[in-house]
Design an enzyme around this catalytic site. Sequence first.
Site, PDB file in Angstrom:
ATOM      1  N   SER A 113       0.829  -1.203   0.000  1.00 10.38           N
ATOM      2  CA  SER A 113       0.000   0.000   0.000  1.00 10.38           C
ATOM      3  C   SER A 113       0.871   1.264   0.000  1.00 10.38           C
ATOM      4  O   SER A 113       1.564   1.538  -0.976  1.00 10.38           O
ATOM      5  CB  SER A 113      -0.968  -0.047   1.184  1.00 10.38           C
ATOM      6  OG  SER A 113      -2.015   0.891   1.029  1.00 10.38           O
ATOM      7  N   ASP A 164      -9.971  -4.977  -4.196  1.00  6.85           N
ATOM      8  CA  ASP A 164      -9.386  -4.054  -3.223  1.00  6.85           C
ATOM      9  C   ASP A 164     -10.265  -2.808  -3.076  1.00  6.85           C
ATOM     10  O   ASP A 164     -10.442  -2.065  -4.044  1.00  6.85           O
ATOM     11  CB  ASP A 164      -7.983  -3.654  -3.697  1.00  6.85           C
ATOM     12  CG  ASP A 164      -7.180  -2.913  -2.643  1.00  6.85           C
ATOM     13  OD1 ASP A 164      -7.785  -2.250  -1.777  1.00  6.85           O
ATOM     14  OD2 ASP A 164      -5.940  -2.993  -2.683  1.00  6.85           O
ATOM     15  N   HIS A 196      -7.811  -5.731   0.291  1.00  5.37           N
ATOM     16  CA  HIS A 196      -6.554  -4.994   0.500  1.00  5.37           C
ATOM     17  C   HIS A 196      -5.647  -5.832   1.388  1.00  5.37           C
ATOM     18  O   HIS A 196      -5.544  -5.614   2.598  1.00  5.37           O
ATOM     19  CB  HIS A 196      -6.874  -3.641   1.148  1.00  5.37           C
ATOM     20  CG  HIS A 196      -5.755  -2.644   1.067  1.00  5.37           C
ATOM     21  ND1 HIS A 196      -5.237  -2.182  -0.113  1.00  5.37           N
ATOM     22  CD2 HIS A 196      -5.056  -2.013   2.053  1.00  5.37           C
ATOM     23  CE1 HIS A 196      -4.286  -1.304   0.129  1.00  5.37           C
ATOM     24  NE2 HIS A 196      -4.138  -1.192   1.436  1.00  5.37           N
TER      25      HIS A 196
END
Length: 220
Positions: A113, A164, A196
């Site tokens: 991320s 996601d 995610h």
Amino acid sequence: MAFFELDGPRAGANKPDSLVVLLHGLGADGNDLISLAPLWSRFLPRTHFVSPHAPFPCDMAPYGRQWFSLQDRTPERVVAGVAAAAPILDGFLDAELERFGLPPERLALVGFSQGTMMSLYVAPRREIAIAGVLGYSGALVDAAQFGSAVKSRPPVLLVHGTADPIVPFERMAQAATALGDAGMAVETLACPGLLHSIDEAGLQAGAEFLRNRLGAVLSA
């Protein structure tokens, strides 16, 4: 700029022939990704793994760390945040390579991320290409201006879940296009139905990528 001395949990070889730096996401800390080290050490027994805590407290939660703020998610503010944190990470990478007496070609970055966003920003701006960048569930924050900033071209593997809800799956293709247009070798892996997170397929692909990249360096 204020001085930041990054550090975090470590694992793997104490006298390594290669280095993997793991960069966590928003609201986590270095403990989040260091759990990958025992899994990948089986393939990389001579590698040192370090997962530094991001330099700033998370401003969206009472715990955790962040590389940059996401309270304002406009593209300009996100790029500014990444750019501000980049010298801090760059300095840490230089210090770690010096610590172990390793050249840049024996360094790989693994991000999740925000950590992927940092990796994709910092690595191509370094003068000498590192061994590779493995990015999970991330994005290239400066895709429009990216090509003009590239100084080196490490190979990249991007892994992203199709479901996601935090960083849209489409950001993987956008990043791959911009990286490829800049002359970088890019592989992608779509993980069907994954949110995610990182799944088993992503872990296996990451292990193979790191082994190929760092193994190729070590055997050269």
